[in-house]
Design a protein around this motif. Sequence first.
Motif, PDB file in Angstrom:
ATOM      1  N   ASP A  54      -0.834  63.895 -15.200  1.00  0.00           N
ATOM      2  CA  ASP A  54       0.303  64.193 -16.076  1.00  0.00           C
ATOM      3  C   ASP A  54       1.464  63.243 -15.808  1.00  0.00           C
ATOM      4  OD1 ASP A  54      -1.134  66.252 -17.159  1.00  0.00           O
ATOM      5  OD2 ASP A  54       0.087  67.868 -16.308  1.00  0.00           O
ATOM      6  N   THR A  55       1.740  62.972 -14.536  1.00  0.00           N
ATOM      7  CA  THR A  55       2.873  62.111 -14.183  1.00  0.00           C
ATOM      8  C   THR A  55       2.616  60.668 -14.578  1.00  0.00           C
ATOM      9  OG1 THR A  55       3.391  63.599 -12.344  1.00  0.00           O
ATOM     10  CG2 THR A  55       4.387  61.406 -12.293  1.00  0.00           C
ATOM     11  N   ILE A  56       1.386  60.219 -14.481  1.00  0.00           N
ATOM     12  CA  ILE A  56       1.057  58.868 -14.926  1.00  0.00           C
ATOM     13  C   ILE A  56       1.384  58.712 -16.405  1.00  0.00           C
ATOM     14  CG2 ILE A  56      -0.875  57.304 -15.415  1.00  0.00           C
ATOM     15  CD1 ILE A  56      -2.092  58.225 -12.732  1.00  0.00           C
ATOM     16  N   TYR A  57       1.050  59.717 -17.205  1.00  0.00           N
ATOM     17  CA  TYR A  57       1.354  59.657 -18.634  1.00  0.00           C
ATOM     18  C   TYR A  57       2.855  59.649 -18.904  1.00  0.00           C
ATOM     19  CZ  TYR A  57      -3.339  60.136 -20.596  1.00  0.00           C
ATOM     20  OH  TYR A  57      -4.637  59.901 -20.985  1.00  0.00           O
ATOM     21  N   GLU A  58       3.635  60.245 -18.018  1.00  0.00           N
ATOM     22  CA  GLU A  58       5.076  60.337 -18.220  1.00  0.00           C
ATOM     23  C   GLU A  58       5.839  59.145 -17.645  1.00  0.00           C
ATOM     24  OE1 GLU A  58       5.960  63.951 -16.239  1.00  0.00           O
ATOM     25  OE2 GLU A  58       4.997  65.243 -17.734  1.00  0.00           O
ATOM     26  N   SER A  59       5.162  58.248 -16.940  1.00  0.00           N
ATOM     27  CA  SER A  59       5.838  57.206 -16.169  1.00  0.00           C
ATOM     28  C   SER A  59       5.545  55.813 -16.712  1.00  0.00           C
ATOM     29  CB  SER A  59       5.416  57.281 -14.690  1.00  0.00           C
ATOM     30  OG  SER A  59       5.669  58.559 -14.157  1.00  0.00           O
ATOM     31  N   LYS A  60       6.411  54.881 -16.365  1.00  0.00           N
ATOM     32  CA  LYS A  60       6.261  53.483 -16.750  1.00  0.00           C
ATOM     33  C   LYS A  60       6.353  52.600 -15.508  1.00  0.00           C
ATOM     34  CE  LYS A  60       8.303  54.128 -21.360  1.00  0.00           C
ATOM     35  NZ  LYS A  60       9.388  53.709 -22.290  1.00  0.00           N
ATOM     36  N   ASN A  61       5.853  51.384 -15.640  1.00  0.00           N
ATOM     37  CA  ASN A  61       5.966  50.372 -14.598  1.00  0.00           C
ATOM     38  C   ASN A  61       5.415  50.872 -13.260  1.00  0.00           C
ATOM     39  OD1 ASN A  61       6.688  47.723 -13.906  1.00  0.00           O
ATOM     40  ND2 ASN A  61       8.616  48.399 -13.001  1.00  0.00           N
ATOM     41  N   ILE A  62       4.237  51.486 -13.292  1.00  0.00           N
ATOM     42  CA  ILE A  62       3.620  52.037 -12.080  1.00  0.00           C
ATOM     43  C   ILE A  62       3.022  50.912 -11.239  1.00  0.00           C
ATOM     44  CG2 ILE A  62       1.812  53.568 -11.202  1.00  0.00           C
ATOM     45  CD1 ILE A  62       2.132  55.169 -13.831  1.00  0.00           C
ATOM     46  N   GLY A  63       3.396  50.896  -9.967  1.00  0.00           N
ATOM     47  CA  GLY A  63       2.885  49.867  -9.075  1.00  0.00           C
ATOM     48  C   GLY A  63       1.755  50.341  -8.183  1.00  0.00           C
ATOM     49  N   LEU A  64       1.699  51.653  -7.915  1.00  0.00           N
ATOM     50  CA  LEU A  64       0.660  52.194  -7.037  1.00  0.00           C
ATOM     51  C   LEU A  64       0.609  53.703  -7.186  1.00  0.00           C
ATOM     52  CD1 LEU A  64      -1.421  51.751  -4.711  1.00  0.00           C
ATOM     53  CD2 LEU A  64       0.481  52.064  -3.101  1.00  0.00           C
ATOM     54  N   VAL A  65      -0.614  54.231  -7.177  1.00  0.00           N
ATOM     55  CA  VAL A  65      -0.847  55.678  -7.173  1.00  0.00           C
ATOM     56  C   VAL A  65      -1.572  56.019  -5.873  1.00  0.00           C
ATOM     57  CG1 VAL A  65      -1.984  57.617  -8.320  1.00  0.00           C
ATOM     58  CG2 VAL A  65      -1.006  55.748  -9.697  1.00  0.00           C
ATOM     59  N   VAL A  66      -1.035  56.971  -5.119  1.00  0.00           N
ATOM     60  CA  VAL A  66      -1.682  57.407  -3.880  1.00  0.00           C
ATOM     61  C   VAL A  66      -1.879  58.916  -3.944  1.00  0.00           C
ATOM     62  CG1 VAL A  66      -1.619  57.487  -1.368  1.00  0.00           C
ATOM     63  CG2 VAL A  66      -0.558  55.567  -2.572  1.00  0.00           C
ATOM     64  N   SER A  67      -3.121  59.359  -3.860  1.00  0.00           N
ATOM     65  CA  SER A  67      -3.423  60.788  -3.825  1.00  0.00           C
ATOM     66  C   SER A  67      -3.898  61.156  -2.423  1.00  0.00           C
ATOM     67  CB  SER A  67      -4.476  61.156  -4.867  1.00  0.00           C
ATOM     68  OG  SER A  67      -5.620  60.327  -4.747  1.00  0.00           O
ATOM     69  N   ALA A  68      -3.229  62.128  -1.821  1.00  0.00           N
ATOM     70  CA  ALA A  68      -3.557  62.582  -0.467  1.00  0.00           C
ATOM     71  C   ALA A  68      -4.195  63.961  -0.599  1.00  0.00           C
ATOM     72  CB  ALA A  68      -2.300  62.631   0.401  1.00  0.00           C
ATOM     73  N   TRP A  69      -5.522  64.004  -0.595  1.00  0.00           N
ATOM     74  CA  TRP A  69      -6.257  65.218  -0.908  1.00  0.00           C
ATOM     75  C   TRP A  69      -6.100  66.283   0.164  1.00  0.00           C
ATOM     76  CZ3 TRP A  69      -7.414  65.250  -5.789  1.00  0.00           C
ATOM     77  CH2 TRP A  69      -7.671  64.026  -6.440  1.00  0.00           C
ATOM     78  N   SER A  70      -6.308  67.530  -0.248  1.00  0.00           N
ATOM     79  CA  SER A  70      -6.056  68.684   0.597  1.00  0.00           C
ATOM     80  C   SER A  70      -7.365  69.420   0.910  1.00  0.00           C
ATOM     81  CB  SER A  70      -5.061  69.601  -0.123  1.00  0.00           C
ATOM     82  OG  SER A  70      -4.672  70.660   0.699  1.00  0.00           O
ATOM     83  N   GLY A  71      -7.246  70.648   1.436  1.00  0.00           N
ATOM     84  CA  GLY A  71      -8.422  71.431   1.781  1.00  0.00           C
ATOM     85  C   GLY A  71      -9.240  71.796   0.557  1.00  0.00           C
ATOM     86  N   PHE A  72     -10.551  71.727   0.684  1.00  0.00           N
ATOM     87  CA  PHE A  72     -11.434  72.038  -0.432  1.00  0.00           C
ATOM     88  C   PHE A  72     -11.322  73.492  -0.872  1.00  0.00           C
ATOM     89  CE2 PHE A  72     -14.155  68.418   1.206  1.00  0.00           C
ATOM     90  CZ  PHE A  72     -13.962  67.613   0.102  1.00  0.00           C
ATOM     91  N   ASP A  73     -10.942  74.377   0.038  1.00  0.00           N
ATOM     92  CA  ASP A  73     -10.943  75.801  -0.288  1.00  0.00           C
ATOM     93  C   ASP A  73      -9.695  76.252  -1.034  1.00  0.00           C
ATOM     94  OD1 ASP A  73      -9.382  75.276   1.908  1.00  0.00           O
ATOM     95  OD2 ASP A  73      -9.975  77.044   3.034  1.00  0.00           O
ATOM     96  N   ARG A  74      -8.763  75.367  -1.279  1.00  0.00           N
ATOM     97  CA  ARG A  74      -7.542  75.731  -1.994  1.00  0.00           C
ATOM     98  C   ARG A  74      -7.759  75.625  -3.502  1.00  0.00           C
ATOM     99  NH1 ARG A  74      -3.051  72.527   1.749  1.00  0.00           N
ATOM    100  NH2 ARG A  74      -3.097  74.011   3.483  1.00  0.00           N
ATOM    101  N   THR A  75      -7.186  76.568  -4.229  1.00  0.00           N
ATOM    102  CA  THR A  75      -7.381  76.586  -5.674  1.00  0.00           C
ATOM    103  C   THR A  75      -6.117  77.067  -6.365  1.00  0.00           C
ATOM    104  OG1 THR A  75      -8.737  77.470  -7.488  1.00  0.00           O
ATOM    105  CG2 THR A  75      -8.357  78.923  -5.618  1.00  0.00           C
ATOM    106  N   ILE A  76      -5.848  76.574  -7.571  1.00  0.00           N
ATOM    107  CA  ILE A  76      -4.693  77.017  -8.338  1.00  0.00           C
ATOM    108  C   ILE A  76      -4.875  78.482  -8.715  1.00  0.00           C
ATOM    109  CG2 ILE A  76      -3.469  76.754 -10.537  1.00  0.00           C
ATOM    110  CD1 ILE A  76      -4.013  73.789 -10.379  1.00  0.00           C
ATOM    111  N   SER A  77      -3.836  79.258  -8.546  1.00  0.00           N
ATOM    112  CA  SER A  77      -3.872  80.662  -8.932  1.00  0.00           C
ATOM    113  C   SER A  77      -3.142  80.859 -10.248  1.00  0.00           C
ATOM    114  CB  SER A  77      -3.214  81.520  -7.855  1.00  0.00           C
ATOM    115  OG  SER A  77      -3.090  82.846  -8.283  1.00  0.00           O
ATOM    116  N   THR A  78      -3.778  81.517 -11.191  1.00  0.00           N
ATOM    117  CA  THR A  78      -3.153  81.724 -12.497  1.00  0.00           C
ATOM    118  C   THR A  78      -2.192  82.902 -12.499  1.00  0.00           C
ATOM    119  OG1 THR A  78      -5.027  83.096 -13.171  1.00  0.00           O
ATOM    120  CG2 THR A  78      -5.106  80.741 -13.729  1.00  0.00           C
TER     121      THR A  78
END
Length: 226
Positions: A54-78
Motif C-alpha cells: 500500500d505504501t509503495i503505491y502511495e509513495s514516489k522516488n523510492i530508493g529502497l524497500v526493506v521488509s523485516a519479517w516477523s514470527g510466522f504465528d502472528r496474524t491480523i485480527s479482524t
Amino acid sequence: MRKLLIASGCSFTWNKDQHLKFWPELLAEKLDMDFINLGRGGASNQYIHDITIDTIYESKNIGLVVSAWSGFDRTISTEAAEMFIDIPVPECPFGDYDMMDVKANLKTAGNVTQSRKYPRYMIEKGIRNMLSLSSFCRDKNLPYLQLSSIMNCMPIVSIEIAKLMLQYKPFMDLDRPNIIGWPFFKHIGGFHFYEIVDNPESGHPNQDGHEVMSNIIYKRHGEIYE
C-alpha cells in the motif's frame, strides 16, 4: 530530491522508544535518504506484506524497500474493525459472516493475535508473503532487501520450523542475494536478527543492536545495488 527508504516490520522496526535511533533511521542516514517507518509492535507477516505494498503505491522516488519479517504465528485480527463499523449488521440465514466495513482499513484494523493451530500453514503463508513482495518489487523495478527480525512459530521449536520451511518448495525460490540471513537459522547456515542483536533486558535490540542491523543491511545494499 532525496530518495525514499520504506522500512516495514514488527517491534524490531517500530520506534516506540524515542530515546533510541532504530535501524530504519540509521540506515536512511547511511544511504542519504528520507524514510518511512512502517514498523508496528507485534506485526504479522501479512500486515508487513500488505502495508508495504500500500505504501509503495502511495509513495514516489523510492530508493529502497526493506521488509523485516516477523514470527510466522502472528496474524491480523479482524476484531479490531468492529469498533469502526457504523452500519447495522443484518441477520444472515446462512450463519455468521464477515460484514464489509465501510470505515476500517489496514492501518486502523491491523492488530495482531497468534495462531497456534496450524503451524505448517502459517509458515507456508509467510513464505508466500516473502515471494509475493519480492515479485512486486521486481515488477516495479524497485531495489529491495528482506530479512527476518524473529523466526518463530509457536508451539513448535526452531528445528521443526526449519524442516517445514525446507520441505516447502517455494522457499528455495526466494531471491537469496536480496534476503539477508537466508535460510534464517544457524543450524542450517543462516540467521535471524533476534539471534544476534537480542537485548536480554527487553527482548529487543538496544542502540548497539540497531547499529548492527543498519550496518548489515547497508553492507548488503552496497553489494547488490552499488
